[in-house]
Design a protein around this motif. Sequence first.
Motif, PDB file in Angstrom:
ATOM      1  N   PHE A  96       0.649  -1.393  -0.029  1.00 49.17           N
ATOM      2  CA  PHE A  96       0.047   0.256   0.069  1.00 49.17           C
ATOM      3  C   PHE A  96       0.705   1.109   0.044  1.00 49.17           C
ATOM      4  CE2 PHE A  96       0.138  -0.841   4.518  1.00 49.17           C
ATOM      5  CZ  PHE A  96       0.447   0.299   5.279  1.00 49.17           C
ATOM      6  N   ILE A  97       2.174   1.119   0.539  1.00 52.18           N
ATOM      7  CA  ILE A  97       2.952   2.511   0.582  1.00 52.18           C
ATOM      8  C   ILE A  97       3.080   2.985  -0.929  1.00 52.18           C
ATOM      9  CG2 ILE A  97       5.085   3.520   1.277  1.00 52.18           C
ATOM     10  CD1 ILE A  97       3.200   3.478   3.732  1.00 52.18           C
ATOM     11  N   PRO A  98       3.688   2.300  -1.575  1.00 49.31           N
ATOM     12  CA  PRO A  98       4.019   2.949  -3.130  1.00 49.31           C
ATOM     13  C   PRO A  98       2.670   3.378  -3.606  1.00 49.31           C
ATOM     14  CG  PRO A  98       5.083   0.449  -2.703  1.00 49.31           C
ATOM     15  CD  PRO A  98       4.093   0.861  -1.618  1.00 49.31           C
ATOM     16  N   ILE A  99       1.641   2.654  -3.578  1.00 49.97           N
ATOM     17  CA  ILE A  99       0.413   3.167  -4.236  1.00 49.97           C
ATOM     18  C   ILE A  99      -0.245   4.355  -3.567  1.00 49.97           C
ATOM     19  CG2 ILE A  99      -1.972   2.601  -4.498  1.00 49.97           C
ATOM     20  CD1 ILE A  99      -1.181  -0.552  -4.483  1.00 49.97           C
ATOM     21  N   PHE A 100       0.380   4.797  -2.387  1.00 53.18           N
ATOM     22  CA  PHE A 100      -0.252   5.785  -1.475  1.00 53.18           C
ATOM     23  C   PHE A 100       0.728   6.992  -1.914  1.00 53.18           C
ATOM     24  CE2 PHE A 100      -2.956   4.429   2.359  1.00 53.18           C
ATOM     25  CZ  PHE A 100      -3.797   3.716   1.553  1.00 53.18           C
ATOM     26  N   GLU A 101       1.767   6.666  -2.306  1.00 48.80           N
ATOM     27  CA  GLU A 101       2.942   7.510  -2.515  1.00 48.80           C
ATOM     28  C   GLU A 101       2.395   8.129  -3.891  1.00 48.80           C
ATOM     29  OE1 GLU A 101       6.657   5.874  -2.055  1.00 48.80           O
ATOM     30  OE2 GLU A 101       6.878   6.621  -0.134  1.00 48.80           O
ATOM     31  N   LYS A 102       2.077   7.145  -4.815  1.00 52.66           N
ATOM     32  CA  LYS A 102       1.841   7.522  -6.294  1.00 52.66           C
ATOM     33  C   LYS A 102       0.510   8.351  -6.234  1.00 52.66           C
ATOM     34  CE  LYS A 102       1.095   4.975 -10.645  1.00 52.66           C
ATOM     35  NZ  LYS A 102       0.829   3.659 -11.227  1.00 52.66           N
ATOM     36  N   ASN A 103      -0.577   8.078  -5.364  1.00 50.81           N
ATOM     37  CA  ASN A 103      -1.595   8.679  -5.710  1.00 50.81           C
ATOM     38  C   ASN A 103      -2.200   9.715  -4.548  1.00 50.81           C
ATOM     39  OD1 ASN A 103      -3.215   7.162  -8.084  1.00 50.81           O
ATOM     40  ND2 ASN A 103      -2.043   5.489  -7.065  1.00 50.81           N
ATOM     41  N   GLY A 104      -1.279  10.017  -3.806  1.00 51.58           N
ATOM     42  CA  GLY A 104      -1.628  11.178  -2.999  1.00 51.58           C
ATOM     43  C   GLY A 104      -2.114  11.022  -1.583  1.00 51.58           C
ATOM     44  N   TYR A 105      -2.330   9.750  -1.249  1.00 50.67           N
ATOM     45  CA  TYR A 105      -2.882   9.199   0.259  1.00 50.67           C
ATOM     46  C   TYR A 105      -1.787   9.379   1.254  1.00 50.67           C
ATOM     47  CZ  TYR A 105      -7.702   7.951  -1.057  1.00 50.67           C
ATOM     48  OH  TYR A 105      -8.964   7.935  -1.587  1.00 50.67           O
ATOM     49  N   ILE A 106      -0.631   9.322   0.644  1.00 49.35           N
ATOM     50  CA  ILE A 106       0.623   9.157   1.408  1.00 49.35           C
ATOM     51  C   ILE A 106       0.652  10.185   2.718  1.00 49.35           C
ATOM     52  CG2 ILE A 106       2.358  10.380   0.307  1.00 49.35           C
ATOM     53  CD1 ILE A 106       2.822   6.902   2.358  1.00 49.35           C
ATOM     54  N   THR A 107       0.141  11.654   2.313  1.00 46.87           N
ATOM     55  CA  THR A 107       0.278  12.481   3.158  1.00 46.87           C
ATOM     56  C   THR A 107      -0.779  12.367   4.359  1.00 46.87           C
ATOM     57  OG1 THR A 107       0.918  14.178   1.480  1.00 46.87           O
ATOM     58  CG2 THR A 107      -0.129  15.209   3.189  1.00 46.87           C
ATOM     59  N   LYS A 108      -1.889  11.903   3.864  1.00 45.73           N
ATOM     60  CA  LYS A 108      -2.888  11.746   4.630  1.00 45.73           C
ATOM     61  C   LYS A 108      -2.546  10.802   5.863  1.00 45.73           C
ATOM     62  CE  LYS A 108      -7.165  12.952   1.950  1.00 45.73           C
ATOM     63  NZ  LYS A 108      -8.262  12.618   1.171  1.00 45.73           N
TER      64      LYS A 108
END
Length: 197
Positions: A96-108
């Motif tokens: 999930f981390i690479p996907i979140f980094e790619k799609n902006g969820y990582i900041t949340k």
Amino acid sequence: CDTVLPAGMMIDRALLAQSTIKGSYTTKVSYYQESLRAAMLTEQDILAIAGVALEEKQFVLYYQPQYNHVDGTIIGAEALVRWKHPDRGLISPGIFIPIFEKNGYITKLDFYVFEHACEFLSRCREQNLPMIPISTNFCRYDIFLSDFADNLEEIRKKYDVPANYLRVEITESAIMGGSEQVNDMISRLHRYGYIVE
């Protein structure tokens, strides 16, 4: 004999293969493989449930102790996030981390982790338990937010945790290049009392 795909499906697969080399100066050719489609479907699936997962607090923190190697005492901890899905069990951060980094969820997610670390430290203080500094990771997308430091301060003050118990760990890719904006943000964090690693 091989099955002939409709033109639309062939174009979709060609575009998917092309997306894997987008922005590359060295790779000029890419071939479609079924694993590309599986990865795309996994990404879509993860993103479809990510918002609900944050709302329902399915992400849990584990604290990895940091030791003084001279005397063996615990001098801090790093907050590690894991996704504990009610039906799927633990989802690996490697997924999930690479996907979140790619799609902006990582900041949340990064702010979620920081808030839960603050909440944990606040509970320790209320229960008269020993408090140690906790490191939380932030990616390059976070550091370039103009209100990044102010957002951390707002969360910290909500839980009334001293800033020196919070270590802001910035990924190496965020610091590389040493831009003025990054340096300004680090200086502001220092002024607020945070330890920046």
